[in-house]
Design an enzyme around this catalytic site. Structure first.
Site, mmCIF file in Angstrom:
data_model
loop_
_atom_site.group_PDB
_atom_site.id
_atom_site.type_symbol
_atom_site.label_atom_id
_atom_site.label_comp_id
_atom_site.label_asym_id
_atom_site.label_seq_id
_atom_site.Cartn_x
_atom_site.Cartn_y
_atom_site.Cartn_z
ATOM 1 N N ASP A 88 -1.513 40.198 -32.462
ATOM 2 C CA ASP A 88 -2.741 39.862 -32.910
ATOM 3 C C ASP A 88 -3.440 39.337 -31.297
ATOM 4 O OD1 ASP A 88 -5.114 39.089 -34.469
ATOM 5 O OD2 ASP A 88 -4.565 37.233 -33.232
ATOM 6 N N LYS A 109 -6.336 40.506 -28.807
ATOM 7 C CA LYS A 109 -7.538 39.984 -28.338
ATOM 8 C C LYS A 109 -7.486 39.647 -26.625
ATOM 9 C CE LYS A 109 -7.664 37.184 -32.544
ATOM 10 N NZ LYS A 109 -7.116 36.245 -33.430
#
Ligand code: NAP
Length: 441
Positions: free
Chosen positions: A203, A207
């Site tokens: 994750d 980003k």
């Protein structure tokens, strides 16, 4: 142009944590939003899997026919909050091809196919906004794309995953191990049933890819981001970190790097690192996120706040919705994807940082100099060495632990050194290798 009766038609895809909050904001703040946009929003439909009367919205707004919803004549803006990559990708592409502006919070999708979506938005002359995809409520995409558009961004480093930050904060403050902290995070709803995407850094890497792409006007995808998770961090690492005046954080780092030949690169990487307690990121605890941006003229800027959760994420989505709606009313568009620089991604082996290497060794004379020689052979300069005895449960000495802090070295040189250390007879095992970020050389 926008649709009939000077209302901006909106379709929301997804009525989960974020979607339901966005629908609430559209309803509860209707007058304020209309004043800011210059026309009222009209919610035309909500895409879900389960169409039912018990979902807290008028059932006639619900549909499971996403394709039909995103191509409706009276829809100007599609807000995609379904996740994951599919069916979101297909729905967004279809919306863009039908001339709708799109707002999404879908970092997983954006980090693998930014080019495809940006190109579709470009061809249709519509907006594609995604402030909520990185660090939830925290404004970081717009500052990078607009406020700092006249500056040169040098570095974007942050804590962009609340689950891992919660786990590491608990390990630090309560002295517990990784598995216990993960169990606590799950019990409190901070970790998903399958925590892999968070704890292995996927994750955060998604980003980082988005941040690196916009900060450096280039296109970086998630698989180009070097990634390490937090599962191997131990209470002993935290004890040593504290002794060094540091804590441990999972960092997403995007950097502009100039090599010896003056060539510019982008480095994008995610890993747990020692961070001095005096660094602003060290004070970011629990499920909070923070991003520090360093730009040539602006200097250091810090953005801090709630990086996830239905309402905080919906705040960022609603901000994008207002922007897209205002552009629709004015017949204009916001800034498009900028990737003119197209900098190559620096391989991790060439990235230069400081390191902390912890190893268990035989407790006998000459070990320290044998270990130090392996660092010297590869020109990895040692800044500090600490040694302490290790005893078994009965208190009998069984060896020693040596912790070495290096000056800056390339990842390749450090990896070679660690491999050589592991082969030494006097080294029982290399227990931990962590980078040290946010310190002087
Ligand atoms: P969620 O609670 O799981 O909700 C997903 C919604 O999408 C549900 O309403 C579901 O419908 C609908 N949906 C899923 N697949 C569908 C399909 N094939 N057709 C129609 N509808 C479908 O997800 P969330 O937490 O709100 O997250 C939404 C997005 O925001 C994701 O991309 C996520 O990565 C991103 N995001 C979330 C957060 C956060 O804190 N939650 C933060 C930043 C970004 P049903 O209700 O009928 O099942």
């Amino acid at each position: 142009m926008f649709s009939q009766e000077k209302r901006v038609g909106v379709a929301v895809l997804g009525l989960g944590n974020v979607g339901s909050e966005v629908v609430r904001i559209i309803h509860d703040n209707a007058d304020d939003l209309a004043a800011r946009i210059g026309a009222p929003l009209a919610l035309r439909g909500i895409g879900v899997r389960r169409v039912a009367a018990d979902r807290g919205v008028p059932v006639e707004l619900l549909t499971d026919n996403i394709e039909e919803l995103v191509s409706r004549e009276d829809v100007d803006i599609v807000v995609e909050l379904m996740g994951p990559v599919e069916p979101a990708r297909k729905a967004i592409l279809s919306a863009l091809e039908n001339g709708k502006s799109v707002v999404t919070a879908n970092k997983a999708l954006l980090s693998i196919s930014t080019g495809e979506l940006a190109q579709a938005a470009e061809s249709a002359h519509v907006d594609l906004y995604f402030e909520a995809a990185v660090a939830g409520a925290i404004p970081v995409i717009r500052p990078l794309t607009q406020s700092l558009a006249g500056d040169t961004v040098l570095r974007v480093a942050g804590i962009v995953n609340g689950t891992t930050n919660y786990i590491l904060s608990e390990m630090d403050s309560a002295g517990i191990d990784y598995q216990t902290a993960l169990a606590d995070a799950s019990a409190l709803g901070y970790a998903e049933a399958d925590p892999t995407a968070d704890v292995e850094g996927y994750d955060a890497a998604a980003k980082a890819a988005i941040l690196a792409s916009i900060a450096f006007h280039t296109r970086v995808t998630a698989d180009e981001v070097y990634r390490e998770g937090i599962t191997k961090i131990t209470p002993a690492d935290f004890a040593f970190a504290r002794a060094l005046g540091c804590t441990i954080k999972l960092l997403s780092i995007c950097e502009r790097v100039t090599d010896g030949d003056g060539r510019q690169w982008v480095s994008a990487r995610v890993y747990p690192a020692l961070v001095p307690l005096t660094h602003p990121l060290a004070a970011v605890n629990g499920a909070f996120n923070a991003v520090v941006v360093e730009a040539e003229a602006a200097g250091r800027l810090m953005f801090y706040g709630q990086g996830a959760g239905g309402a905080p994420t919906a705040s960022a989505v609603a901000g994008d919705l207002v922007m897209a709606a205002r552009n629709r009313v004015l017949g204009s568009r916001g800034p498009r994807e900028s990737r003119y620089a197209q900098l190559p991604v620096l391989p991790i082996g060439s990235v230069s940082t400081r390191y902390y290497v912890s190893m268990h060794v035989a407790d006998k004379p000459g070990v320290l100099s044998t270990v130090a020689a392996e660092f010297a052979k590869r020109e990895v300069s040692i800044a500090e060495v600490r040694q302490e005895g290790v005893a078994d449960e009965g208190g009998h000495p069984i060896g020693a632990r040596i912790v070495v802090i290096t000056h800056r070295a390339t990842d390749a040189a450090l990896s070679d050194t660690v491999a050589a250390l592991a082969d030494l007879d006097v080294v029982q095992r290399v227990a931990s290798v962590l980078r040290l970020e946010g310190t002087a050389e």
